[in-house]
Design a protein around this motif. Structure first.
Motif, short mmCIF file in Angstrom:
data_model
loop_
_atom_site.label_atom_id
_atom_site.label_comp_id
_atom_site.label_asym_id
_atom_site.label_seq_id
_atom_site.Cartn_x
_atom_site.Cartn_y
_atom_site.Cartn_z
N LYS A 19 0.81 -1.12 0.02
CA LYS A 19 0.00 -0.02 -0.01
C LYS A 19 0.88 1.40 0.07
O LYS A 19 1.74 1.34 0.75
N THR A 20 0.54 2.12 -0.80
CA THR A 20 1.47 3.41 -0.72
C THR A 20 1.19 4.30 0.05
O THR A 20 -0.14 4.44 0.97
N ARG A 21 2.16 5.17 0.45
CA ARG A 21 1.95 6.07 1.65
C ARG A 21 0.96 7.06 1.20
O ARG A 21 0.19 7.46 1.96
N GLU A 22 1.05 7.55 -0.04
CA GLU A 22 -0.08 8.42 -0.37
C GLU A 22 -1.76 7.86 -0.34
O GLU A 22 -2.38 8.77 0.15
N GLN A 23 -1.78 6.72 -0.56
CA GLN A 23 -3.02 6.04 -0.03
C GLN A 23 -3.40 6.05 1.26
O GLN A 23 -4.43 6.07 1.60
N MET A 24 -2.21 5.58 1.92
CA MET A 24 -2.57 5.40 3.65
C MET A 24 -2.74 6.91 4.14
O MET A 24 -3.77 7.13 5.01
N LEU A 25 -2.29 8.11 3.65
CA LEU A 25 -2.47 9.42 4.03
C LEU A 25 -3.82 9.83 3.78
O LEU A 25 -4.67 10.40 4.48
N SER A 26 -4.07 9.50 2.52
CA SER A 26 -5.32 9.77 1.97
C SER A 26 -6.53 9.19 2.96
O SER A 26 -7.68 9.66 3.19
N ASP A 27 -6.46 7.79 3.22
CA ASP A 27 -7.49 7.32 3.95
C ASP A 27 -7.41 7.80 5.29
O ASP A 27 -8.54 7.70 6.05
N LEU A 28 -6.37 8.27 5.87
CA LEU A 28 -6.40 8.66 7.18
C LEU A 28 -7.40 10.33 7.21
O LEU A 28 -8.20 10.32 7.93
N ILE A 29 -6.95 10.90 6.13
CA ILE A 29 -7.41 12.32 6.16
C ILE A 29 -9.08 12.27 5.80
O ILE A 29 -9.95 12.80 6.24
N ASN A 30 -9.56 11.14 4.98
CA ASN A 30 -10.93 10.77 4.56
C ASN A 30 -11.46 10.07 5.64
O ASN A 30 -12.86 9.88 5.46
N GLY A 31 -10.98 9.69 6.67
CA GLY A 31 -11.75 9.01 7.96
C GLY A 31 -11.77 7.55 7.64
O GLY A 31 -12.51 6.96 8.42
N LYS A 32 -11.23 6.98 6.64
CA LYS A 32 -11.29 5.62 6.15
C LYS A 32 -10.47 4.73 7.21
O LYS A 32 -10.94 3.54 7.67
N SER A 33 -9.26 5.29 7.66
CA SER A 33 -8.38 4.72 8.23
C SER A 33 -8.07 5.28 9.84
O SER A 33 -8.72 6.27 9.92
N LYS A 34 -8.36 4.18 10.95
CA LYS A 34 -8.22 4.88 12.31
C LYS A 34 -6.96 5.12 12.79
O LYS A 34 -5.91 4.64 12.36
N TYR A 35 -6.99 5.54 13.98
CA TYR A 35 -5.75 5.87 14.90
C TYR A 35 -6.16 5.49 16.31
O TYR A 35 -7.30 5.53 16.70
N SER A 36 -5.34 5.43 17.06
CA SER A 36 -5.65 5.37 18.49
C SER A 36 -6.49 6.40 19.09
O SER A 36 -6.30 7.49 18.96
N ASN A 37 -7.57 5.64 19.79
CA ASN A 37 -8.73 6.50 20.24
C ASN A 37 -8.22 7.70 21.36
O ASN A 37 -8.82 8.74 21.37
N VAL A 38 -7.05 7.51 21.88
CA VAL A 38 -6.47 8.33 23.17
C VAL A 38 -6.41 9.75 22.72
O VAL A 38 -6.34 10.82 23.34
N PHE A 39 -6.12 9.86 21.22
CA PHE A 39 -5.52 11.24 20.65
C PHE A 39 -6.81 12.12 20.37
O PHE A 39 -6.60 13.31 19.68
#
Length: 329
Positions: A110-130
């Motif tokens: 998976k490309t970095r560009e796609q990972m960052l796009s998924d983050l910004i678009n809310g498709k990918s998650k990150y730790s809830n504490v932040f």
């Protein structure tokens, strides 16, 4: 810093994806893992293994980037030049950890560009504490100490996992996180042994952060239907509850030693060595993970602005016709 078991759960029926795998290759793959061998990017691996590792490492990387934001807001407001410099160095380290992790995830396809796009678009998650605010300098200190401590518990275990690039990245990250933890502990000790106002400030911060800390490792094992295969493949090296118990064993005594109160009247250690505690609000946890926390929109807005503001730099670097333009004096 912030890799957590709380964001990479797989559906209960996900194991059915193995039905399409070559049984001989799958058996060889599992035998290699059982022998303690590392899986490398060019090795054969089940599609489910690749999918879950990609999501796990990607979300860990996102957590490093987003996790630097609440601490980053306190760089200019940290008390004194020494604290400002230390806070700046810590945030820089966290962003560097994301770089290592995105690179490890890219080896899975998976490309970095796609990972960052998924983050910004809310498709990918990150730790809830932040997705919670750092109101005071003490909040930042609790993050630096106890959130980093929880992350180290997770990462030290997963550094012994089966995927080579991730394990090697975690070895570097854990070494740096040990310094972050000492920095956070020093800052908490300074407040806990300071003036009545400082002691009150750190206690209030601990009160705010304890519920998110208790959800950091993810839902209890009795709520999970996916742990067995992830642990069999050494994607996860310890269950959520095991990590939570280890964290309580290591850090509750340190909190009490400072004269601070853990805001949970049910917290106690049984004769069998198992900690009892108030069950976290898992419905609230799900709500925050799914984008409805106090700071979800704010965190992603900052990340989105960074991507947009840096777009011209990426275009210039990637363009084959890009030329160096000497800046004006």
């Amino acid at each position: 810093m912030y890799g957590s078991a709380s964001t990479h759960d797989i559906p209960a029926n996900a194991a059915t994806g193995l039905e399409n795998e070559d049984p001989i290759k799958l058996a060889e793959f599992e035998a290699r893992i059982a022998r303690g061998e590392k899986i490398e990017p060019n090795d054969w691996m089940p599609g489910l293994y690749r999918k879950q590792l990609t999501r796990m490492i990607e979300q860990h990387a996102h957590s490093e980037i987003i996790g630097s934001l609440p601490e980053g807001t306190w760089i200019t407001r940290a008390p004194g030049f020494r604290r400002k410099m230390a806070q700046m160095a810590k945030v820089q380290d966290e962003v560097g950890h994301a770089q290592l992790l995105y690179s490890a995830a890219e080896t899975l396809g998976k490309t970095r560009e796609q990972m960052l796009s998924d983050l910004i678009n809310g498709k990918s998650k990150y730790s809830n504490v932040f997705n919670y605010p750092a109101f005071t300098w003490a909040d930042s200190n609790v993050i630096s100490w106890l959130i980093d401590a929880g992350a180290i518990v997770n990462q030290m275990a997963n550094a012994k996992g089966s995927y080579g690039p991730y394990c090697r990245a975690l070895e570097r990250i854990c070494a740096e996180e040990s310094f972050h933890l000492k920095y956070g502990h020093d800052a908490v000790v300074h407040l806990a042994t300071g003036t009545p106002t400082q002691r009150r400030m750190i206690q209030e911060a601990l009160n705010r952060w304890w519920p998110p800390i208790m959800t950091f490792f993810g839902p209890s094992d009795k709520m999970s239907t996916h742990t067995e295969i992830l642990m069999r493949w050494k994607v996860k090296m310890a269950s959520n509850d095991e990590c939570r118990q280890q964290f309580l064993d290591m850090y509750v005594p340190k909190i009490w030693e400072l004269g601070l109160t853990v805001p949970d009247p049910k917290l106690r250690k049984n004769e069998d060595g198992v900690w009892e505690f108030t069950e976290p609000d898992w419905e609230d946890f799900k709500r925050v993970i799914n984008g409805d926390g106090p700071c979800n929109k704010e965190r992603l807005a900052v990340r989105r602005a960074a991507e947009e503001n840096g777009a011209w730099v990426r275009r210039a670097l990637l363009s084959p016709k890009a030329k160096y333009v000497r800046p004006l004096a």
